[in-house]
Each structure stands twice: as C-alpha cells, then as structure tokens.
Design a protein around this motif. Structure first.
Motif: not given
Length: 572
Positions: A40-58
C-alpha cells in the motif's frame, strides 16, 4: 535517462551510508508500492521492513544520484523467505553459511544491462568475502531469469505478495561462480571505469594472474622437476638462457654457507655494486626481493582511495591489481591500440595529466606489447609535471639497450622512479632480486618500510656476480633479438599469425579473426605441453584473438611453431 546513456566512468558501487538509506526507502516505495503494487502507498512515501536493521544494502550511484540497490540478509534469526515459505520446504541448511539476496532494484529511468548485473555481482562478492556458501532468494517472476543466469536454481515454489509473483531460488557460491565466469570477465573492462568502493576486492582471487602454468603441471612438492624439460613455458617471460657461468660458480662453490647464513641486513654490498655498474648514487637505490615487493611497498605508502593514478595499458597486470584491490585508488588509463601497433601517444598522456593525476605508471619496454617509448621524450614529459610521480618499470630494458634506461635521470629528478627487476635480463627469476632508483629523500622514506634481510644471500651474491658480467649478457641480448625475429617470421609464414613489432623478449600476436579465439588455442596448446597467454587475460583491450608468446631457445621456438601450426591447420 536510459541505461544506455549511463556513463560507467561516473558509477560508484558501495555499501550504503546512513544518508543513502532514506533514498533507498523512498525508492522502494516508488517501485514496490506505486509501480508494482506489492504494498500500500504511504503518506510519508517511504517503505521499509523489520529486516532493514540487519540487512546490508549495496548501492550503485552516479555522483549523488541513487540508480539502484540490492539488499543482503546475513545469517540470523529470520529471512524474508520466512514470510512466504516453510523452512522445511526450502532445500538449504539454515546455518551460518546462508545469506539471502533480496530487493534487487534498479530505478525506472536507469534499467538495462549494466546496473543490475553489477549489483548482483557486488552482492555475491559480499557474501563470499563474509564466508557465505549458501544462497537463497525470492526473485520477481520478471527478473527470475537473471537470477538463473547467475547460477541460482528455481525450486518450483512461488508466492504472491500484492500484485507481485515471486519465485523461490537457491544456490551456492561455487555454482554461481561457475555460471558467472563469463560475466566476471566482461566486468573487467567495466570496472576499469567504475569506482569500486566495496571493502573487498572486485576479483574473486586476491591475486593477479601472472601465467606460470608450468607449476600447475608439476608436482606441488617439487618432486617432479625433471618434467619441466618437456614443457615450453612461454606464458612467462623468464630468460631462455642460463645465468652467466660466473654467477653459477659464485653460488655453487659456497652453497652450504649461503643457505645457512643470514645475508647483509640491507644488501649493502649489492647496493654498492648497482651504484658502480649504473653510475647512480647509492642513496638513490632501494633493493628488494623482486619488483612486486617494491610495488606493494611504495604504492601502499603513497596512495589512498582518493588518489588518481594513470596507467599506460595494456601492461603488466600487477599494477592494476595493487592499485584497484589493495590501495583502492581511482585508476585511469591511456590505452594503446592495434591500429597504431600498440605505440603510446605521449600527447594523449599529457592531456590526461592536465586533467589532474597523482601518478603515472608505465612499463618500458612494455609487456605484453613489446613497444618502447623514447627515453628523451619520456624525460621531457616527466620534467613538465614535477608534482606528479612517474613510475617506470624497466624490467626488460637491457633487451633494447641500457642506453634507453632512465635510471640516472630518476636519481637526479624530483618525481621519477625506475623499477628494475633483475629477474628476466639476468636469468635470476627464481632468486627474486630487484631495485628501485629515485630521488634520495623519497628512497630514504621508503627504506624505512623495507624489512631487514629482504634479499636472500644467494640472490645478493648472484646479482653482484651478474652485474660483473656485462659481456656475457650482451651476447644473450643479441641472441634474443635474433631468436625473436626468427620466431616472428615463422609464426607469420607457417602459422598465418599476425605478429606486432617487439623490442623485447616477447611477441604479441593476432590470431586469424575468422578462426578460433585465444582461449581455445591456449587450452588446446596446453594439451601439447605448450603454455602461452591469452591477450584478453592480460588486458581486455587486447580482445579475444590475441596471444602473447615468450621468446625461448631455438629448439623451444621450433616446438612453439610446430604446435601452433598443427593446431591452426587442424581447425582450418
């Protein structure tokens, strides 16, 4: 802007910074909520989930603009696949070797063939560098083919999230590297331009390929050295001739003493002999155990990730390896082309220097091309850029004539350094001895980093004796020139191979363009105990139909011609 218009020279691949994270979450909302309707679209226009605290982004960026990203989930309590599948149904072991690749995303304006494979490769290198061996992923059905192309296996299981259909895929690092071997080679040209800022080497191997396949054929415990006489090791540029008799005598008559005794701490006797033979002040000389030790020592002292270093390519691969994978510099290059017989245009080098470079590295005469830059022109260029270091590798200079050397010039300069291996021209490759000539103050600084007893006692004794035998070696250099021209002529006339002019102890050759490529010829020659190098394996600019062949003895050159003639006639 389409992916075709993305200029690879300005791409950066790196681990995400805290600043990048907000851009990533915004991009995720744009793609997975607004475009794919998975969330679903959100008002803050940001999307994240619980795994983001552990994940590494390249991430791949162009200047400050985010172009794409991929997320890697390390071993731990949960993975995103847990939301859709039972672990008992997934054919992997959920242990400390399992990593998940997820959210491979390229922003709409930049989709195409460059960014997504680069992100995937970065993720794979991240996983392997952290000890991972198993992989799991859920790939959108639209991109599952790319995962398969990279060696991941479809399990047949799928799951839906919103409007998106996902396929469950698994794999292991070995499968992926087998599948991506061709992709890795194709990236070599790209990574010359891309700023690879990931904290691990681009190449899976931490080492540069130098040839030397002879040792793959002989026993690793050196118990089968007699077989070396059956092998033509023309993939390395070791001397075809023996060291001077006086060199062998100096070692053999004192061998027990040389083996059991510590050498002079800083090779003082060797430095004195070099100074006398070359007419260079002793404080301007730094001896070492081979030129590679000097390269690693000096470059790690001089350069940082923001340093810019210009290479004259194609050239000895150790330089690019150290600069890209060890010091992690920004590496630029001036590339010589076949249509100019691989001669460098110093005007182009000067243009690049005017753009701003911290250093220039070149091999003169060059390997693999065999070309020679005039020392007078090179000295004039160096003098015009006193704020730029020039590293000139003169490993093969004596084959052309010692009068071409810039050793004395370097000792009197403020910015020139001449690296002299004694391996090839003195037939001392197995003993590992070299030296660097440069401004005395800079040499003194580097000397502080040199370990004691760096050059073995047998190597010091042999090098001193070799410097005292100029007549013997001059005879070998003349013979090398004759053997080179004879070999070149026979390759042209008997094998139909084009040969570029060379001033040193190797030949760069072009196979017929309508025939088999270099890799095929190299592999088939190996079955006949002939080892040669593929040009593209040295530098991508040489293309798939070039080979480099070392000049060997008359009898070995005869075998080289006979084997290549047979291979090319069989295929024809």
């Amino acid at each position: 802007m389409s992916s075709q218009s993305v200029d690879a020279r300005y791409l950066t691949i790196a681990l995400s910074s805290p600043k990048d994270r907000k851009q990533i979450y915004s991009a995720r909302h744009e793609v997975y909520a607004l475009e794919l309707h998975q969330h679903q679209a959100s008002e803050e226009r940001l999307l994240r989930d619980a795994l983001d605290e552990r994940n590494e982004y390249i991430v791949v960026k162009q200047r400050d603009e985010l172009l794409g990203f991929v997320s890697v989930t390390p071993p731990g309590a949960s993975y995103s696949v847990d939301k859709y599948f039972n672990r008992s149904d997934i054919p992997v072991s959920f242990d400390q070797s399992l990593y998940e690749i997820r959210l491979l995303t390229v922003l709409p304006a930049h989709r195409g063939r460059i960014i997504a494979p680069l992100l995937m490769y970065g993720a794979l290198r991240y996983i392997e560098s952290h000890g991972g061996s198993q992989l799991v992923a859920i790939g959108r059905r639209e991109v599952a083919g790319m995962y398969s192309h990279c060696g991941m296996k479809r399990t047949g299981a799928s799951a839906r999230s919103g409007a998106v259909e996902y396929e469950l895929m698994t794999g292991n690092v070995q499968q992926v590297y087998r599948a991506t071997a061709a992709m890795t080679r194709s990236f070599e040209r790209l990574t010359d331009a891309v700023d690879w800022q990931l904290p691990f080497a681009f190449n899976r191997s931490d080492h540069c390929n130098h040839g030397g396949a002879l040792w793959e054929e002989l026993s690793g415990d050196f118990s089968d050295l007699g077989r070396s006489q059956q092998i033509v090791n023309a993939d390395v540029l070791d001397a075809w001739f023996d060291p001077a008799p006086a060199v062998l005598s100096a070692i053999s008559r004192n061998l027990p003493l040389l083996v059991r005794t510590s050498p002079p701490t800083h090779a003082e006797g060797l430095v004195k002999a070099i100074s006398h033979a070359r007419g260079v002040p002793a404080p301007c000389i730094l001896p070492s155990a081979g030129s590679s030790a000097l390269i690693f020592m000096a470059f790690q002292s001089w350069f940082r990730p923001d340093s810019r270093v210009l290479l004259l390519d194609p050239m000895y691969g150790e330089y690019r390896h150290v600069l890209k994978n060890v010091t992690r510099c920004v590496v630029d290059s001036v590339v010589a082309r076949a249509e100019n017989a691989f001669h460098f245009d110093l005007r182009e080098v000067e243009e690049r220097l005017n753009e701003g470079q911290d250093a220039v590295v070149l091999v003169n005469p060059n390997s693999p091309t065999g070309t020679l830059l005039p020392p007078e022109s090179l000295a004039e260029l160096i003098a015009r850029f006193p704020g730029t270091r020039f590293w000139i590798d003169e490993t093969y200079i004596e084959f052309c004539g010692a009068e071409h050397s810039l050793e004395r010039f370097a000792s009197e300069s403020v910015n020139a350094f001449v690296c002299k291996s004694m391996s090839k021209v003195y037939a001392l490759s197995g003993l590992r001895v070299a030296y660097l000539v440069g401004p005395s103050a800079e040499i003194a600084e580097l000397s502080r980093l040199a370990p004691p007893w760096a050059v073995s006692l047998p190597a010091q004794i042999a090098a001193v004796a070799a410097l005292d035998e100029p007549s013997y070696y001059a005879t070998q250099y003349r013979a090398t020139s004759e053997l080179r021209e004879q070999l070149a002529s026979r390759l042209r006339t008997e094998c139909g191979i084009a040969v570029f002019p060379s001033a040193t102890n190797c030949l760069l050759c072009a196979l017929p363009p309508d025939g088999p490529g270099a890799d095929e010829i190299v592999n088939r020659a190996r079955k006949h105990n002939l080892f040669i190098r593929s040009g593209a394996g040295i530098h991508p600019s040489l293309g798939p139909h070039t080979i480099r062949i070392a000049v060997k003895s008359e009898s070995m050159n005869e075998r080289i011609v006979a084997i290549l003639r047979e291979l090319l006639s069989d295929i024809a």
